[in-house]
Design a protein around this motif. Structure first.
Motif, PDB file in Angstrom:
ATOM      1  N   LYS A 292       0.971  -1.091  -0.006  1.00  0.00           N
ATOM      2  CA  LYS A 292      -0.021   0.046   0.019  1.00  0.00           C
ATOM      3  C   LYS A 292       0.908   1.427   0.010  1.00  0.00           C
ATOM      4  N   LYS A 293       2.009   1.136   0.693  1.00  0.00           N
ATOM      5  CA  LYS A 293       2.819   2.406   0.970  1.00  0.00           C
ATOM      6  C   LYS A 293       3.525   2.435  -0.518  1.00  0.00           C
ATOM      7  N   LEU A 294       3.991   1.682  -1.143  1.00  0.00           N
ATOM      8  CA  LEU A 294       4.426   1.756  -2.522  1.00  0.00           C
ATOM      9  C   LEU A 294       3.564   2.345  -3.546  1.00  0.00           C
ATOM     10  N   ILE A 295       2.398   1.831  -3.532  1.00  0.00           N
ATOM     11  CA  ILE A 295       1.486   2.419  -4.437  1.00  0.00           C
ATOM     12  C   ILE A 295       1.271   3.937  -4.091  1.00  0.00           C
ATOM     13  N   GLU A 296       1.019   4.126  -3.038  1.00  0.00           N
ATOM     14  CA  GLU A 296       1.086   5.601  -2.705  1.00  0.00           C
ATOM     15  C   GLU A 296       2.312   6.411  -2.877  1.00  0.00           C
ATOM     16  N   ASN A 297       3.230   5.994  -2.627  1.00  0.00           N
ATOM     17  CA  ASN A 297       4.596   6.527  -3.258  1.00  0.00           C
ATOM     18  C   ASN A 297       4.829   6.927  -4.578  1.00  0.00           C
ATOM     19  N   TYR A 298       3.916   6.050  -5.533  1.00  0.00           N
ATOM     20  CA  TYR A 298       4.205   5.966  -6.716  1.00  0.00           C
ATOM     21  C   TYR A 298       2.975   6.668  -7.619  1.00  0.00           C
TER      22      TYR A 298
ATOM     23  N   VAL B  51       0.971   8.158 -12.114  1.00  0.00           N
ATOM     24  CA  VAL B  51      -0.658   7.863 -12.475  1.00  0.00           C
ATOM     25  C   VAL B  51      -1.032   9.547 -13.026  1.00  0.00           C
ATOM     26  N   ASP B  52      -0.709  10.435 -12.020  1.00  0.00           N
ATOM     27  CA  ASP B  52      -1.223  11.909 -12.339  1.00  0.00           C
ATOM     28  C   ASP B  52      -0.354  12.479 -13.546  1.00  0.00           C
ATOM     29  N   TYR B  53       0.841  11.844 -13.612  1.00  0.00           N
ATOM     30  CA  TYR B  53       1.667  12.425 -14.770  1.00  0.00           C
ATOM     31  C   TYR B  53       1.163  11.954 -16.012  1.00  0.00           C
ATOM     32  N   VAL B  54       1.092  10.823 -15.966  1.00  0.00           N
ATOM     33  CA  VAL B  54       0.916   9.705 -17.297  1.00  0.00           C
ATOM     34  C   VAL B  54      -0.729  10.497 -17.711  1.00  0.00           C
ATOM     35  N   SER B  55      -1.703  10.337 -16.717  1.00  0.00           N
ATOM     36  CA  SER B  55      -2.955  10.691 -17.146  1.00  0.00           C
ATOM     37  C   SER B  55      -3.148  12.056 -17.544  1.00  0.00           C
ATOM     38  N   SER B  56      -2.200  13.260 -17.093  1.00  0.00           N
ATOM     39  CA  SER B  56      -2.448  14.420 -17.503  1.00  0.00           C
ATOM     40  C   SER B  56      -1.947  14.748 -18.822  1.00  0.00           C
ATOM     41  N   ARG B  57      -0.676  13.714 -19.170  1.00  0.00           N
ATOM     42  CA  ARG B  57      -0.151  14.004 -20.468  1.00  0.00           C
ATOM     43  C   ARG B  57      -1.143  13.337 -21.670  1.00  0.00           C
ATOM     44  N   LEU B  58      -1.814  12.260 -21.257  1.00  0.00           N
ATOM     45  CA  LEU B  58      -2.604  11.516 -22.065  1.00  0.00           C
ATOM     46  C   LEU B  58      -4.123  12.354 -22.416  1.00  0.00           C
ATOM     47  N   ALA B  59      -4.516  13.031 -21.356  1.00  0.00           N
ATOM     48  CA  ALA B  59      -5.615  13.865 -21.474  1.00  0.00           C
ATOM     49  C   ALA B  59      -5.588  14.925 -22.352  1.00  0.00           C
TER      50      ALA B  59
ATOM     51  N   ASN C  14      -7.975   4.173 -14.418  1.00  0.00           N
ATOM     52  CA  ASN C  14      -7.640   2.914 -14.825  1.00  0.00           C
ATOM     53  C   ASN C  14      -6.069   3.066 -14.857  1.00  0.00           C
ATOM     54  N   GLY C  15      -5.514   4.256 -14.671  1.00  0.00           N
ATOM     55  CA  GLY C  15      -4.005   4.286 -14.335  1.00  0.00           C
ATOM     56  C   GLY C  15      -3.739   3.713 -13.266  1.00  0.00           C
ATOM     57  N   VAL C  16      -4.498   3.862 -11.993  1.00  0.00           N
ATOM     58  CA  VAL C  16      -4.227   3.314 -10.717  1.00  0.00           C
ATOM     59  C   VAL C  16      -4.202   1.884 -10.732  1.00  0.00           C
ATOM     60  N   MET C  17      -5.029   1.189 -11.656  1.00  0.00           N
ATOM     61  CA  MET C  17      -5.109  -0.100 -11.587  1.00  0.00           C
ATOM     62  C   MET C  17      -3.837  -0.747 -12.687  1.00  0.00           C
ATOM     63  N   GLY C  18      -3.382   0.063 -13.427  1.00  0.00           N
ATOM     64  CA  GLY C  18      -2.083  -0.468 -14.037  1.00  0.00           C
ATOM     65  C   GLY C  18      -0.847  -0.231 -13.171  1.00  0.00           C
ATOM     66  N   LEU C  19      -1.051   0.849 -12.248  1.00  0.00           N
ATOM     67  CA  LEU C  19       0.045   1.009 -11.167  1.00  0.00           C
ATOM     68  C   LEU C  19       0.087  -0.062 -10.241  1.00  0.00           C
TER      69      LEU C  19
ATOM     70  N   ARG D 111       3.445   1.003 -17.721  1.00  0.00           N
ATOM     71  CA  ARG D 111       2.216  -0.330 -17.091  1.00  0.00           C
ATOM     72  C   ARG D 111       0.988   0.815 -16.811  1.00  0.00           C
ATOM     73  N   VAL D 112       1.257   2.277 -16.648  1.00  0.00           N
ATOM     74  CA  VAL D 112       0.270   3.010 -16.203  1.00  0.00           C
ATOM     75  C   VAL D 112      -0.414   3.323 -17.744  1.00  0.00           C
ATOM     76  N   ARG D 113       0.502   3.708 -18.546  1.00  0.00           N
ATOM     77  CA  ARG D 113       0.039   4.457 -19.965  1.00  0.00           C
ATOM     78  C   ARG D 113      -0.820   3.287 -20.592  1.00  0.00           C
ATOM     79  N   GLY D 114      -0.361   1.912 -20.624  1.00  0.00           N
ATOM     80  CA  GLY D 114      -0.785   0.725 -21.092  1.00  0.00           C
ATOM     81  C   GLY D 114      -2.398   0.531 -20.770  1.00  0.00           C
ATOM     82  N   ALA D 115      -2.484   0.623 -19.324  1.00  0.00           N
ATOM     83  CA  ALA D 115      -3.644   0.277 -18.772  1.00  0.00           C
ATOM     84  C   ALA D 115      -4.530   1.488 -19.187  1.00  0.00           C
ATOM     85  N   ILE D 116      -4.319   2.630 -19.252  1.00  0.00           N
ATOM     86  CA  ILE D 116      -5.195   3.650 -19.826  1.00  0.00           C
ATOM     87  C   ILE D 116      -5.594   3.601 -21.136  1.00  0.00           C
ATOM     88  N   LEU D 117      -4.605   3.195 -22.173  1.00  0.00           N
ATOM     89  CA  LEU D 117      -5.115   3.163 -23.321  1.00  0.00           C
ATOM     90  C   LEU D 117      -6.039   1.787 -23.668  1.00  0.00           C
TER      91      LEU D 117
END
Length: 262
Positions: A28-34, A38-46, A61-66, A88-94
């Protein structure tokens, strides 16, 4: 280990706890740290996506990839998780966008028209064509042509699983070849592919080459590129769309030539 103790650990200690001992709090802490990935990739793709697709939907969807990335990452190999996690995050969003049929057919048709126009005109003129020549060929005003480029910007978010052409089933992924396999055609195809890309890049205008370089090699966002080049984000989006469609046209022409020669 309790949550308070986990919070004080460094990344390597967290990875060890999660991978070696299955500590859920460490995961959980690793996911929180990274989550910033998700915010960076989703902002670029948006940028350039239809207004009906919200950044929050992309981020979900990016969180699921994370989470999937944290599960599968091998920390012992010494690689940076940020790089692996971003893919992985970018792939999940796409994947989620493709499953939702997010690109209207009309937009696909416009992208194909522009791509075919680039291929036809540049083959005839043997040089890069300008906006006025493109708009004249397409039978629209330059303003309408620029609006078309803005609309098809969403098409530049491509995947290896997308068809090379809309009416075909062959995908970019199917054209990837195992370099370790003993395929006598590989080096020849690789040579022609590189040659086609070089020719395609040479046809780009200076501004288009700059946008492609800053986006794919310097990893800047479209808004950051706009600041660097002192242009509006919409103009950068148009330049990016033109560059990608020019390159697609060049690769399509190269594919046809290879098929004829074979």
């Amino acid at each position: 280990m309790n949550e308070q103790k986990v919070s004080s650990l460094n990344h390597l200690e967290l990875w060890t706890l999660w991978k070696e001992h299955g500590d859920i709090e460490a995961k959980k802490k690793l996911i929180e740290n990274y989550l910033h990935i998700v915010d960076y990739v989703s902002s670029r793709l948006a940028i350039g996506l239809p207004k009906n697709i919200s950044k929050d939907d992309l981020a979900s969807n990016g969180v699921m990839g994370l989470i999937d990335a944290v599960d599968k990452f091998d920390y012992k190999r010494g690689y940076q998780f940020e790089t692996y996690g971003s893919w992985r995050v970018r792939g999940a969003i796409l994947d989620s966008l493709r499953q939702g049929d997010w690109v209207p057919r009309s937009v696909r048709e416009k992208a194909k028209k522009i791509e075919d126009a680039f291929q036809h005109l540049e083959q005839n003129y043997l040089r890069s064509v300008n906006d006025s020549e493109m708009s004249e060929y397409l039978g629209v005003s330059e303003k309408e042509y620029h609006n078309m480029l803005q609309e098809v910007a969403v098409m530049t978010l491509c995947s290896l699983e997308d068809p090379i052409r809309e009416e075909e089933t062959e995908t970019r992924l199917s054209m990837l070849i195992d370099e370790n396999a003993k395929n006598p055609d590989y080096k020849v195809n690789e040579h022609y592919l590189k040659e086609a890309l070089v020719k395609g890049i040479e046809k780009l205008t200076d501004k288009e080459r700059t946008v492609v370089s800053l986006l794919y090699y310097e990893d800047l966002s479209l808004s950051e590129i706009a600041e660097v080049m002192s242009l509006s984000p919409s103009r950068i989006s148009q330049l990016h769309s033109k560059a990608i469609l020019r390159l697609r046209g060049t690769l399509e022409k190269n594919k046809k030539l290879l098929m004829e020669n074979n």
